[in-house]
Design a protein around this motif. Structure first.
Motif, short mmCIF file in Angstrom:
data_model
loop_
_atom_site.label_atom_id
_atom_site.label_comp_id
_atom_site.label_asym_id
_atom_site.label_seq_id
_atom_site.Cartn_x
_atom_site.Cartn_y
_atom_site.Cartn_z
N CYS A 115 3.14 41.99 -22.52
CA CYS A 115 2.26 41.75 -22.02
C CYS A 115 2.91 40.03 -22.25
N PHE A 116 3.57 39.26 -23.08
CA PHE A 116 4.43 38.25 -23.35
C PHE A 116 5.38 37.98 -21.93
N LYS A 117 6.40 39.12 -20.98
CA LYS A 117 6.21 39.27 -20.21
C LYS A 117 5.74 39.65 -18.73
N LEU A 118 4.74 40.03 -19.01
CA LEU A 118 3.75 39.71 -17.40
C LEU A 118 3.55 38.88 -17.94
N GLN A 119 2.49 38.47 -18.93
CA GLN A 119 2.63 36.21 -18.70
C GLN A 119 3.39 35.69 -18.45
N SER A 120 4.70 35.97 -18.66
CA SER A 120 5.89 34.86 -18.09
C SER A 120 5.65 35.17 -16.97
N ASP A 121 5.70 36.09 -16.39
CA ASP A 121 6.12 36.79 -15.30
C ASP A 121 5.20 35.59 -14.21
N TYR A 122 3.97 36.36 -14.51
CA TYR A 122 2.88 35.79 -13.25
C TYR A 122 3.04 33.78 -13.54
N GLY A 123 3.28 33.48 -14.79
CA GLY A 123 3.50 32.01 -14.97
C GLY A 123 4.25 31.38 -13.71
N LYS A 124 5.63 31.40 -13.82
CA LYS A 124 6.65 32.42 -12.81
C LYS A 124 5.96 32.13 -11.54
N THR A 125 5.11 32.55 -11.02
CA THR A 125 4.32 32.97 -9.24
C THR A 125 3.93 31.30 -9.44
N ILE A 126 3.63 30.76 -9.98
CA ILE A 126 2.40 29.80 -9.88
C ILE A 126 2.48 28.38 -9.63
N SER A 127 2.65 27.62 -8.83
CA SER A 127 4.02 26.48 -8.05
C SER A 127 2.80 25.21 -8.93
N ASP A 128 1.59 25.34 -8.32
CA ASP A 128 1.19 24.00 -8.90
C ASP A 128 0.61 23.67 -9.95
N PRO A 129 1.54 22.42 -10.71
CA PRO A 129 1.10 22.26 -12.10
C PRO A 129 -0.26 22.44 -12.84
N GLU A 130 -1.26 22.24 -11.96
CA GLU A 130 -2.42 22.21 -12.99
C GLU A 130 -2.86 23.27 -12.75
N GLU A 131 -2.83 24.26 -11.70
CA GLU A 131 -2.97 25.67 -12.24
C GLU A 131 -2.21 26.63 -12.87
N LYS A 132 -1.38 25.73 -13.22
CA LYS A 132 -0.18 26.35 -14.12
C LYS A 132 -0.35 26.44 -15.17
N LYS A 133 -0.74 25.12 -15.95
CA LYS A 133 -1.39 25.06 -17.36
C LYS A 133 -2.85 25.25 -17.85
N GLU A 134 -3.50 25.56 -16.68
CA GLU A 134 -4.90 26.52 -16.52
C GLU A 134 -4.22 27.62 -16.82
N PHE A 135 -3.17 28.27 -16.23
CA PHE A 135 -3.17 29.62 -16.47
C PHE A 135 -2.49 29.56 -17.99
N ASN A 136 -1.62 28.96 -18.23
CA ASN A 136 -0.92 29.12 -19.35
C ASN A 136 -2.23 28.66 -21.22
N LEU A 137 -3.02 27.61 -20.61
CA LEU A 137 -4.25 27.50 -21.49
C LEU A 137 -4.26 28.74 -21.94
N SER A 138 -5.45 29.51 -21.06
CA SER A 138 -6.16 29.83 -20.96
C SER A 138 -5.26 31.74 -20.63
N SER A 139 -4.60 31.77 -20.55
CA SER A 139 -3.81 33.42 -21.00
C SER A 139 -3.25 33.39 -22.47
N GLY A 140 -2.90 31.86 -22.76
CA GLY A 140 -2.39 32.39 -24.39
C GLY A 140 -3.34 31.77 -25.26
N SER A 141 -5.02 31.72 -24.89
CA SER A 141 -6.05 32.27 -26.01
C SER A 141 -6.40 33.60 -25.39
N CYS A 142 -5.93 34.05 -25.64
CA CYS A 142 -6.36 35.45 -24.98
C CYS A 142 -6.33 36.33 -25.67
N GLU A 143 -4.51 35.72 -26.25
CA GLU A 143 -4.01 36.85 -27.29
C GLU A 143 -4.82 37.18 -28.80
#
Length: 143
Positions: A115-143
């Motif tokens: 799951c951490f690898k999936l999270q990392s792989d998806y994070g790499k596919t997001i180029s927009d900094p704001e979207e990436k920040k939202e992804f990191n915060l949201s996906s990090g809090s659902c663990e």
């Protein structure tokens, strides 16, 4: 006499680059080695996979299109062995967050690394900094 030499040389090049440098064949070979290494506790089996990967990198010339194809195939194999779902690059950010959260909720402690690898792989596919920040915060809090 020259046609024989030409044919022999052409056959050699075809065999050498057509068979030995085939990225799919090499990826499948490594995948089988990884499967064997996962089921056995023999360190020599695991070490042979590392040697095989090094040989493949050398054969396929790092940075080439064949090498990139090889990496994609090996990555799919590693994901299937780890129980990690394949990433879907067509998902939007909210769907990627949902996929990561679902993975964490359904996984046991041993498969959380996938799951951490999936999270990392998806994070790499997001180029927009704001979207990436939202992804990191949201996906990090659902663990």
């Amino acid at each position: 006499m020259k046609p024989k030499i030409f044919l022999t040389l052409a056959l050699f090049l075809l065999i050498h680059f057509g068979i030995f440098a085939n990225p799919e064949t090499k990826a499948n070979e490594l995948c089988e080695c990884l499967k064997k290494g996962k089921t056995t506790e023999n360190a020599a089996d695991k070490k042979s996979c590392l040697s095989l990967r090094e040989k493949h990198v050398s054969d396929l010339k790092k940075g080439s299109k064949s090498y990139e194809s090889y990496l994609l195939s090996v990555q799919k194999c590693e994901q299937s062995l780890a129980g990690t779902p394949e990433i879907n690059s067509n998902l939007n950010t909210k769907e990627k967050i949902s996929a990561v959260c679902d993975c964490f909720q359904k996984s046991n402690k041993q498969s959380r690394m996938g799951c951490f690898k999936l999270q990392s792989d998806y994070g790499k596919t997001i180029s927009d900094p704001e979207e990436k920040k939202e992804f990191n915060l949201s996906s990090g809090s659902c663990e």
